[in-house]
Motif scaffolding. Structure first.
Motif, PDB file in Angstrom:
ATOM      1  N   ALA A 263       0.836  -1.207   0.000  1.00 39.23           N
ATOM      2  CA  ALA A 263       0.000   0.000   0.000  1.00 39.23           C
ATOM      3  C   ALA A 263       0.867   1.252   0.000  1.00 39.23           C
ATOM      4  N   LEU A 264       1.970   1.205   0.719  1.00 36.54           N
ATOM      5  CA  LEU A 264       2.883   2.342   0.777  1.00 36.54           C
ATOM      6  C   LEU A 264       3.571   2.560  -0.565  1.00 36.54           C
ATOM      7  N   LEU A 265       4.179   1.521  -1.102  1.00 31.70           N
ATOM      8  CA  LEU A 265       4.972   1.648  -2.329  1.00 31.70           C
ATOM      9  C   LEU A 265       4.142   2.057  -3.537  1.00 31.70           C
ATOM     10  N   PHE A 266       2.928   1.546  -3.612  1.00 34.05           N
ATOM     11  CA  PHE A 266       2.091   1.814  -4.782  1.00 34.05           C
ATOM     12  C   PHE A 266       1.041   2.897  -4.526  1.00 34.05           C
ATOM     13  N   LYS A 267       1.013   3.426  -3.291  1.00 32.62           N
ATOM     14  CA  LYS A 267       0.114   4.526  -2.917  1.00 32.62           C
ATOM     15  C   LYS A 267      -1.347   4.220  -3.234  1.00 32.62           C
ATOM     16  N   ARG A 268      -1.727   2.976  -2.970  1.00 31.71           N
ATOM     17  CA  ARG A 268      -3.123   2.583  -3.181  1.00 31.71           C
ATOM     18  C   ARG A 268      -3.435   1.359  -2.332  1.00 31.71           C
ATOM     19  N   PRO A 269      -4.711   1.123  -2.094  1.00 28.57           N
ATOM     20  CA  PRO A 269      -5.105  -0.066  -1.328  1.00 28.57           C
ATOM     21  C   PRO A 269      -4.697  -1.348  -2.053  1.00 28.57           C
ATOM     22  N   THR A 270      -4.325  -2.345  -1.285  1.00 31.29           N
ATOM     23  CA  THR A 270      -3.957  -3.628  -1.887  1.00 31.29           C
ATOM     24  C   THR A 270      -5.147  -4.298  -2.565  1.00 31.29           C
ATOM     25  N   LYS A 271      -6.347  -3.906  -2.208  1.00 32.44           N
ATOM     26  CA  LYS A 271      -7.538  -4.459  -2.844  1.00 32.44           C
ATOM     27  C   LYS A 271      -7.547  -4.167  -4.347  1.00 32.44           C
ATOM     28  N   VAL A 272      -6.939  -3.060  -4.758  1.00 31.75           N
ATOM     29  CA  VAL A 272      -6.853  -2.735  -6.190  1.00 31.75           C
ATOM     30  C   VAL A 272      -6.180  -3.886  -6.928  1.00 31.75           C
ATOM     31  N   PHE A 273      -5.106  -4.400  -6.388  1.00 32.13           N
ATOM     32  CA  PHE A 273      -4.375  -5.491  -7.029  1.00 32.13           C
ATOM     33  C   PHE A 273      -5.145  -6.805  -6.945  1.00 32.13           C
ATOM     34  N   GLU A 274      -5.784  -7.046  -5.803  1.00 31.61           N
ATOM     35  CA  GLU A 274      -6.603  -8.253  -5.670  1.00 31.61           C
ATOM     36  C   GLU A 274      -7.707  -8.251  -6.732  1.00 31.61           C
ATOM     37  N   ASP A 275      -8.364  -7.106  -6.903  1.00 35.91           N
ATOM     38  CA  ASP A 275      -9.436  -7.000  -7.890  1.00 35.91           C
ATOM     39  C   ASP A 275      -8.922  -7.248  -9.306  1.00 35.91           C
ATOM     40  N   LEU A 276      -7.731  -6.755  -9.626  1.00 38.01           N
ATOM     41  CA  LEU A 276      -7.154  -6.985 -10.951  1.00 38.01           C
ATOM     42  C   LEU A 276      -6.894  -8.470 -11.184  1.00 38.01           C
ATOM     43  N   VAL A 277      -6.353  -9.140 -10.182  1.00 39.35           N
ATOM     44  CA  VAL A 277      -6.066 -10.575 -10.315  1.00 39.35           C
ATOM     45  C   VAL A 277      -7.358 -11.365 -10.475  1.00 39.35           C
ATOM     46  N   THR A 278      -8.355 -11.065  -9.649  1.00 34.41           N
ATOM     47  CA  THR A 278      -9.609 -11.818  -9.740  1.00 34.41           C
ATOM     48  C   THR A 278     -10.384 -11.478 -11.007  1.00 34.41           C
ATOM     49  N   ALA A 279     -10.060 -10.354 -11.642  1.00 32.58           N
ATOM     50  CA  ALA A 279     -10.702  -9.977 -12.905  1.00 32.58           C
ATOM     51  C   ALA A 279     -10.017 -10.642 -14.102  1.00 32.58           C
ATOM     52  N   GLY A 280      -9.087 -11.544 -13.814  1.00 26.75           N
ATOM     53  CA  GLY A 280      -8.457 -12.282 -14.903  1.00 26.75           C
ATOM     54  C   GLY A 280      -7.149 -11.699 -15.396  1.00 26.75           C
ATOM     55  N   LYS A 281      -6.475 -10.943 -14.554  1.00 28.01           N
ATOM     56  CA  LYS A 281      -5.187 -10.359 -14.931  1.00 28.01           C
ATOM     57  C   LYS A 281      -4.092 -10.912 -14.011  1.00 28.01           C
ATOM     58  N   PRO A 282      -3.746 -12.188 -14.190  1.00 26.20           N
ATOM     59  CA  PRO A 282      -2.778 -12.824 -13.294  1.00 26.20           C
ATOM     60  C   PRO A 282      -1.373 -12.234 -13.372  1.00 26.20           C
ATOM     61  N   GLN A 283      -1.083 -11.429 -14.388  1.00 26.15           N
ATOM     62  CA  GLN A 283       0.241 -10.815 -14.472  1.00 26.15           C
ATOM     63  C   GLN A 283       0.539  -9.937 -13.259  1.00 26.15           C
ATOM     64  N   PHE A 284      -0.506  -9.488 -12.569  1.00 33.08           N
ATOM     65  CA  PHE A 284      -0.289  -8.668 -11.378  1.00 33.08           C
ATOM     66  C   PHE A 284       0.243  -9.491 -10.206  1.00 33.08           C
ATOM     67  N   LEU A 285       0.203 -10.812 -10.321  1.00 28.71           N
ATOM     68  CA  LEU A 285       0.822 -11.663  -9.306  1.00 28.71           C
ATOM     69  C   LEU A 285       2.344 -11.568  -9.375  1.00 28.71           C
ATOM     70  N   GLN A 286       2.860 -11.113 -10.513  1.00 27.00           N
ATOM     71  CA  GLN A 286       4.307 -11.007 -10.714  1.00 27.00           C
ATOM     72  C   GLN A 286       4.853  -9.604 -10.475  1.00 27.00           C
ATOM     73  N   LEU A 287       4.011  -8.671 -10.070  1.00 27.87           N
ATOM     74  CA  LEU A 287       4.432  -7.294  -9.849  1.00 27.87           C
ATOM     75  C   LEU A 287       5.392  -7.250  -8.657  1.00 27.87           C
ATOM     76  N   PRO A 288       6.644  -6.842  -8.881  1.00 29.52           N
ATOM     77  CA  PRO A 288       7.609  -6.833  -7.778  1.00 29.52           C
ATOM     78  C   PRO A 288       7.149  -5.944  -6.618  1.00 29.52           C
ATOM     79  N   GLY A 289       7.225  -6.477  -5.423  1.00 28.65           N
ATOM     80  CA  GLY A 289       6.886  -5.712  -4.233  1.00 28.65           C
ATOM     81  C   GLY A 289       5.409  -5.592  -3.944  1.00 28.65           C
ATOM     82  N   ALA A 290       4.580  -6.332  -4.682  1.00 27.69           N
ATOM     83  CA  ALA A 290       3.133  -6.214  -4.494  1.00 27.69           C
ATOM     84  C   ALA A 290       2.558  -7.481  -3.882  1.00 27.69           C
ATOM     85  N   THR A 291       1.761  -7.306  -2.862  1.00 26.40           N
ATOM     86  CA  THR A 291       0.985  -8.385  -2.270  1.00 26.40           C
ATOM     87  C   THR A 291      -0.468  -8.096  -2.628  1.00 26.40           C
ATOM     88  N   PRO A 292      -1.007  -8.820  -3.634  1.00 24.33           N
ATOM     89  CA  PRO A 292      -2.336  -8.497  -4.147  1.00 24.33           C
ATOM     90  C   PRO A 292      -3.477  -9.121  -3.351  1.00 24.33           C
TER      91      PRO A 292
END
Length: 133
Positions: free
Chosen positions: A66-95
């Protein structure tokens, strides 16, 4: 005359942790709550009795995401569950929901991360903590 940038101090972090704890206890949820400052170092961490030890690292990583990307981690979770698994590989991100940036005067001054129950419940506890700022 220059104005100092807003900062998260220990009293702020303690107030956030207390508010997050109150939400978790009120719901009967055993969680880990992590608060980091603007540089990412851990300021406070609390693991409720009975919370799995693995949630310590997860809570810290949610806060740092949340600090590094200046947004809630839910943003990344939503992207992954929407069929964008490439966000699982984003360095430093816990989606996984449960991490929120902390803002003072519109500036990110730290973050809170919570882990221990479902990601949506973790998000509720983090939001209760962040609201105390």
């Amino acid at each position: 005359m220059s104005r100092l940038a807003p900062q998260l101090d220990l009293a702020d972090a303690q107030r956030l942790l207390a508010a997050a704890r109150a939400k978790a206890v009120g719901e009967g949820w055993a969680v880990v709550i992590a608060i980091v400052d603007e540089g990412g170092p851990l300021m406070l961490l609390e693991r409720a009795d009975g919370t799995q030890k693995g949630s310590v690292r997860v809570a810290e990583e949610k806060a740092r995401t949340a600090l590094l990307f200046k947004r809630p981690t839910k943003v990344f979770e939503d992207l992954v569950t929407a069929g964008k698994p490439q966000f699982l590989q984003l360095p430093g991100a816990t989606p996984i929901e449960g991490g929120l940036p902390l803002l003072i005067d519109g500036q990110v001054v730290g973050a809170i991360g919570v882990s221990g129950v479902t990601s949506a419940q973790d998000g509720q506890v983090a939001a209760a903590g962040a609201a105390a700022l």
